[in-house]
Design a protein around this motif. Structure first.
Motif, short mmCIF file in Angstrom:
data_model
loop_
_atom_site.label_atom_id
_atom_site.label_comp_id
_atom_site.label_asym_id
_atom_site.label_seq_id
_atom_site.Cartn_x
_atom_site.Cartn_y
_atom_site.Cartn_z
N GLU A 87 0.84 -1.21 0.00
CA GLU A 87 0.00 0.00 0.00
C GLU A 87 0.87 1.25 0.00
OE1 GLU A 87 -3.03 0.16 3.02
OE2 GLU A 87 -3.79 2.09 2.30
N ASN A 88 2.01 1.18 0.67
CA ASN A 88 2.89 2.36 0.75
C ASN A 88 4.39 2.08 0.61
OD1 ASN A 88 1.15 4.77 1.28
ND2 ASN A 88 0.43 3.50 2.98
N LYS A 91 6.87 3.17 -2.22
CA LYS A 91 6.85 4.55 -2.73
C LYS A 91 8.17 5.25 -2.38
CE LYS A 91 1.81 4.67 -2.45
NZ LYS A 91 0.64 5.02 -1.62
N HIS A 124 4.32 -1.06 -6.60
CA HIS A 124 3.56 0.19 -6.63
C HIS A 124 4.28 1.20 -5.74
CE1 HIS A 124 0.02 2.83 -6.77
NE2 HIS A 124 0.24 3.06 -5.50
N TRP A 128 5.55 9.12 -9.07
CA TRP A 128 4.25 9.67 -8.67
C TRP A 128 4.50 11.04 -8.07
CZ3 TRP A 128 1.03 7.93 -3.83
CH2 TRP A 128 -0.31 8.39 -3.95
N GLN A 131 3.64 11.53 -2.21
CA GLN A 131 4.52 10.71 -1.38
C GLN A 131 5.95 10.66 -1.93
OE1 GLN A 131 1.34 7.46 -0.81
NE2 GLN A 131 2.36 7.45 1.18
N ASN A 176 2.45 6.69 -12.09
CA ASN A 176 1.13 6.73 -11.46
C ASN A 176 0.54 8.13 -11.60
OD1 ASN A 176 -0.82 5.38 -9.82
ND2 ASN A 176 -0.05 6.40 -7.97
N GLU A 177 -0.68 8.21 -12.08
CA GLU A 177 -1.47 9.45 -12.04
C GLU A 177 -0.79 10.66 -12.68
OE1 GLU A 177 -2.63 10.09 -7.96
OE2 GLU A 177 -3.67 8.17 -7.82
N ASN A 224 -0.53 3.61 -14.54
CA ASN A 224 -1.64 3.39 -13.60
C ASN A 224 -2.34 4.72 -13.29
OD1 ASN A 224 -2.93 1.47 -11.71
ND2 ASN A 224 -2.04 2.73 -10.10
N GLN A 258 -7.34 2.10 -11.62
CA GLN A 258 -7.34 2.00 -10.16
C GLN A 258 -8.67 1.45 -9.63
OE1 GLN A 258 -5.95 5.65 -8.32
NE2 GLN A 258 -3.92 5.47 -9.24
N HIS A 260 -11.20 3.17 -7.96
CA HIS A 260 -11.73 3.75 -6.71
C HIS A 260 -13.12 4.32 -7.04
CE1 HIS A 260 -7.99 3.39 -4.53
NE2 HIS A 260 -7.33 4.00 -5.50
N GLU A 288 -6.64 -0.95 -7.83
CA GLU A 288 -6.83 -0.37 -6.48
C GLU A 288 -8.31 -0.30 -6.14
OE1 GLU A 288 -4.77 3.37 -5.96
OE2 GLU A 288 -3.08 2.74 -7.20
N TRP A 341 -8.00 -2.27 -2.80
CA TRP A 341 -7.03 -1.36 -2.16
C TRP A 341 -7.15 -1.47 -0.63
CZ3 TRP A 341 -2.75 -0.34 -4.13
CH2 TRP A 341 -1.90 0.62 -3.56
N TRP A 349 -7.86 3.74 3.41
CA TRP A 349 -7.50 5.16 3.24
C TRP A 349 -8.73 6.06 3.10
CZ3 TRP A 349 -7.05 8.10 -1.76
CH2 TRP A 349 -7.86 7.55 -2.75
C1 XIL Z 1 -2.76 5.78 -0.48
C2 XIL Z 1 -2.58 4.88 0.71
O1 XIL Z 1 -3.66 3.97 0.76
C3 XIL Z 1 -2.52 5.68 2.00
O2 XIL Z 1 -2.18 4.86 3.09
C4 XIL Z 1 -1.46 6.79 1.85
O3 XIL Z 1 -1.50 7.62 3.00
C5 XIL Z 1 -1.71 7.63 0.61
O4 XIL Z 1 -1.76 6.78 -0.52
N1 XIL Z 1 -3.93 6.17 -5.44
C6 XIL Z 1 -2.76 5.46 -5.33
C7 XIL Z 1 -2.36 4.90 -4.01
O5 XIL Z 1 -2.12 5.18 -6.35
O6 XIL Z 1 -0.97 4.82 -3.86
C8 XIL Z 1 -2.96 5.69 -2.87
O7 XIL Z 1 -2.66 5.01 -1.66
C9 XIL Z 1 -4.45 5.85 -3.07
C10 XIL Z 1 -4.76 6.59 -4.34
#
Ligand code: XIL
Length: 389
Positions: A87-88, A91, A124, A128, A131, A176-177, A224, A258, A260, A288, A341, A349
């Motif tokens: 998840e982190n 990074k 992952h 980006w 972070q 990413n993004e 991504n 992703q 979401h 995600e 995710w 998150w």
């Molecule tokens: C999020 C994590 O879930 C959190 O713990 C962190 O504080 C911030 O990042 N898109 C992404 C992920 O690509 O890396 C992100 O993850 C959520 C949105």
């Protein structure tokens, strides 16, 4: 009980779905219990076993503060999922908190655990705007380094990280993004540096893919992003951009959606988008997934929220979205993996980012599987759709 024979799995799973009386789970709010005593794996085939019939990998993003120390959490990760994403801990901010000093330990722990649990790893993420380490940028748009230094630092970061995990990563989210919702490229520190060097701002993306490929030629390299699920300015821009990369011979293998989603918006034309990207010769993946909704306020705690959807109708919409997300992936043969995710609503998150929303995942905060989980099992049980690779 360990089950290996696929036909037996299906027979048992069908029996479990049809024959288990709801009353049997009355003490756990209608959910079969997991954790102490009976586990989901003991009573019914897991997501990973069911998905294997179609060659699909199902995954979860893993929180390394819980993995290995919280036994129930770890058991769910290992029993239910055949791919994991950090998840982190991969990074840039986490792997190089001080310039020149790497901390690979938490990510190494996940990679070792995945190998032991016969899981593949989605790396992952390498590049980006969020972070980033504070020595490089605190807000994603400003840095004290010169443009050439930023490019050199990016080269070193991508090369060192991919080299460190060489041979152990199935899919890398290389970038990413990089695009905004209006379809314009995000003007982050990398974009700005490349422009200042007289190049196209987005040329850092091609560089990152090339450097990643040099460091680990066998890893599948993904772009991504979120909101690619919906046809619109962003999805169209990324669709055009990846074709440019392909025309330039950039080693891109796939695009990660992703996923979401939020019940306040309609369900996207996801299958169309997966299909059109796959038609470019790319792999695709749901990377995600969570489906958030508005949740009930906590009566005992003003300003705080529970993990219970505001209405039964919203809960029903969440279930339907999870079902449709998985069905869309299964319908496209190039869709290699379907990753949630996170595992449970207690460690998601969502509540920290989307005010008043939550309940986005497959397990509740007590680690009981939610109806969404059962829906996914049903979809996997009733669909046989082999992947392309
Ligand atoms: C999020 C994590 O879930 C959190 O713990 C962190 O504080 C911030 O990042 N898109 C992404 C992920 O690509 O890396 C992100 O993850 C959520 C949105």
């Amino acid at each position: 009980m360990r089950i290996r024979h696929p036909l037996l799995v299906v027979a048992l799973a069908t029996a479990a779905l049809t024959a288990t009386p709801a009353a049997a789970f009355a003490t756990t709010g209608g959910h079969p219990p997991v954790g102490s005593g009976t586990t989901i794996h003991d009573t019914q085939p897991s997501l990973r076993i069911l998905a294997q019939r179609s060659g699909l990998r199902v995954g979860a993003a893993v929180n390394m503060d819980l993995y290995g120390s919280d036994a129930t959490y770890t058991a769910i990760v290992n029993q239910q999922f055949s791919t994991v994403s950090p998840e982190n801990v991969m990074k840039w901010q986490l792997v190089e908190p001080t310039q020149g000093t790497y901390d690979w330990a938490p990510a190494d722990r996940l990679v070792a655990g995945a190998r032991a649990a016969h899981q593949l790893v989605r790396g992952h993420t390498l590049v980006w705007h969020n972070q980033l380490p504070s020595w490089l940028s605190t807000d994603g748009v400003t840095t004290s380094f010169t443009p050439q230094q930023v490019r050199d630092l990016l080269h070193k970061h991508v090369t060192d990280e991919v080299t460190h995990f060489k041979g152990q990563i199935w899919q890398w989210d290389v970038v990413n993004e990089a695009f905004a919702d209006d379809g314009t490229p995000r003007q982050d520190i990398f974009y700005q540096a490349y422009q200042a060097l007289g190049m196209n701002g987005t040329d850092y993306i091609a560089d990152a893919f090339r450097w990643a490929h040099e460091a680990d030629p066998r890893a599948l390299l993904f772009y991504n992003d979120y909101n690619l699920e919906f046809t619109g300015a962003k999805s169209n821009a990324v669709y055009a951009f990846v074709q440019q990369l392909q025309a330039q011979g950039v080693p891109i293998d796939g695009v990660g959606f992703q996923g979401h989603l939020d019940t306040q918006y309609g369900f996207p034309d996801l299958q169309n988008n997966l299909t059109r990207f796959a038609a470019l010769g790319l792999k695709v993946a749901l990377t995600e997934v969570d489906v958030r909704t508005f949740v009930q306020p906590d009566p005992a705690n003003p300003g705080a929220y529970t993990d219970i959807p505001l209405t039964p109708a919203l809960q029903a919409t969440q279930q339907s979205y999870w079902t449709q997300l998985l069905q869309a992936c299964l319908a496209v043969r190039q869709c290699l993996s379907f990753t949630a995710w996170g595992v449970d609503d207690g460690h998601s998150w969502i509540p920290g980012v989307f005010h008043g929303e939550g309940a986005g995942l497959l397990f509740d905060p007590s680690y009981h599987p939610k109806p969404q989980y059962q829906e996914l099992r049903k979809v996997l049980l009733t669909t046989h759709a082999p992947r392309r690779s």
